[in-house]
Enzyme design. Structure first.
Site, PDB file in Angstrom:
ATOM      1  N   PRO A 131       0.805  -1.223   0.000  1.00 31.36           N
ATOM      2  CA  PRO A 131       0.000   0.000   0.000  1.00 31.36           C
ATOM      3  C   PRO A 131       0.838   1.274   0.000  1.00 31.36           C
ATOM      4  O   PRO A 131       1.784   1.417   0.787  1.00 31.36           O
ATOM      5  CB  PRO A 131      -0.822  -0.134   1.286  1.00 31.36           C
ATOM      6  N   CYS A 132       0.442   2.204  -0.883  1.00 34.57           N
ATOM      7  CA  CYS A 132       1.251   3.401  -1.093  1.00 34.57           C
ATOM      8  C   CYS A 132       0.653   4.648  -0.444  1.00 34.57           C
ATOM      9  O   CYS A 132       1.262   5.701  -0.488  1.00 34.57           O
ATOM     10  CB  CYS A 132       1.421   3.655  -2.598  1.00 34.57           C
ATOM     11  N   VAL A 133      -0.534   4.525   0.147  1.00 36.39           N
ATOM     12  CA  VAL A 133      -1.214   5.719   0.679  1.00 36.39           C
ATOM     13  C   VAL A 133      -0.354   6.437   1.713  1.00 36.39           C
ATOM     14  O   VAL A 133      -0.357   7.669   1.801  1.00 36.39           O
ATOM     15  CB  VAL A 133      -2.576   5.321   1.299  1.00 36.39           C
TER      16      VAL A 133
END
Length: 371
Positions: A75-77
């Site tokens: 996940p890049c958030v």
């Protein structure tokens, strides 16, 4: 012997789609916590008998069959410019360490991870340094490269790809990938009405992008950002999970397409795309205006219009096939918003094809994975 893959944070199957195109790979398991993505994955591929977990933190490494390659776009958030950039202070930012935990337990020959470019510089580079240090501690040599998907398909989508291996002979043979020429976006000859035509990334048809004639070209297709004072470009903006959320306050976000016409076209209720009426909303060039009423507004279409990219176009710009798109739409009955989200959260397939093909070649060259 096929290279066995564990597919973490699998989304709707970008890594698997790339691997299937190449051949010579097999999958032992997959993991994702998005029920829609998991349903899409299972619809596109036969997964019976494979290991599955819906939470990376709950993966039991004793239950996973042996594998040779760990892949995952974690996940890049927590690192993205679109988020708060809390990095490891965001629970989603610590999911990298679940990948590290699996590497420590299973010691596969390779890994390929993907994330957004700010992961290299957030917290003055301390986050990326911590990631590389952990991978080094586990015995892996690493290479990374920021690759712009515009070299493969007409979408500006920069992502960092991190490749690791245990055999030092692999150094410099998987990354960097060098690719400079991209593809133009052109219209399929499907005879749809204006506004419903679907544009193909493979380049086979009638209209071409602004690079082939500029803003003043006739009946051309142009890419713009979906906000006021739009800028015209040859490539689509980065597809996001919120592609259908309308006008954006972020400059250059939410790609759309612009149609240029010759002539003047009477239009009814120009501010509303869906209305009840008799006859077409936009009349042919030179036709009389619609009948004036007390409830309708009238206008003319002189320069053109802007519309959102269709979900099918977003799938194409990510490198997924029309067959895959229609399979998800028909068999799962997914809404446009869910299709947009699947595309925006995915990885561009042709980039992965390039990386996996090089990994496959170096594995064959040095016979790293033994039968």
């Amino acid at each position: 012997m096929a290279i066995r893959i564990l597919d973490m944070f699998c989304g709707m199957s970008a890594f698997r789609t790339a691997a299937e195109q190449l051949g010579g790979f097999s999958f032992v398991g997959y993991c994702d916590n998005d029920p829609t993505a998991v349903a899409a994955y299972r619809t596109l591929y036969q997964t019976e008998g494979e290991y599955f977990c819906d939470d990376a933190r709950a993966v039991n490494t004793d239950e996973i069959p042996d594998f040779d390659l760990l892949v995952g776009g974690f996940p890049c958030v927590a690192f993205s410019a679109a988020g708060a950039r809390k990095a490891f202070d965001d629970p989603r930012g610590t999911l990298f360490f679940e990948l590290a935990r699996i590497l420590a337990a299973k010691h596969p020959a390779f890994f390929v991870f993907e994330n957004v470019p700010p992961i290299r510089t957030i917290c003055e580079g301390q986050v990326f340094t911590a990631i590389l240090s952990e991978l080094s501690r586990l015995g892996y040599l690493c290479e990374w490269q920021c690759i712009d998907g515009a070299a493969y398909l007409p979408q500006s989508r920069k992502r960092v790809f991190l490749v690791g291996y245990l055999d030092p002979r692999c150094a410099g043979e998987i990354l960097p990938v060098e690719r400079k020429s991209g593809k133009t976006l052109s219209e399929l000859t499907d005879h749809q009405t204006q506004g419903k035509r679907v544009y193909d990334a493979n380049g086979a048809a009638i209209t071409q992008t602004a690079s082939c004639g500029g803003f003043g070209g006739k009946t051309g297709l142009y890419l713009v950002d979906y906000n006021e004072n739009s800028k015209f470009t040859d490539t689509a903006r980065c597809i996001t999970a919120r592609q259908d959320s309308g006008m954006s306050h972020r400059k250059g976000e939410h790609s759309a397409v612009f149609f240029e016409y010759d002539g003047v076209y009477p239009i009814i209720n120009p501010d509303r795309e869906t209305i009840r009426q008799n006859g077409p909303r936009i009349r042919p060039n030179g036709a009389p205006a619609h009948c004036l009423t007390v409830v309708d507004r009238h206008g003319i279409l002189h320069h053109g219009w802007i519309r959102r990219l269709h979900p099918q176009e977003c799938f194409r710009l990510m490198g997924f096939s029309d067959e895959q798109f229609f399979k998800l739409r028909t068999e799962l009955g997914l809404s446009d918003s869910k299709l947009y989200k699947l595309a925006g959260n995915s990885i561009m397939v042709p980039v992965l094809v390039d990386i996996l093909s090089r990994l496959k070649a170096v594995n064959k060259k040095y016979e790293i994975i033994k039968e």
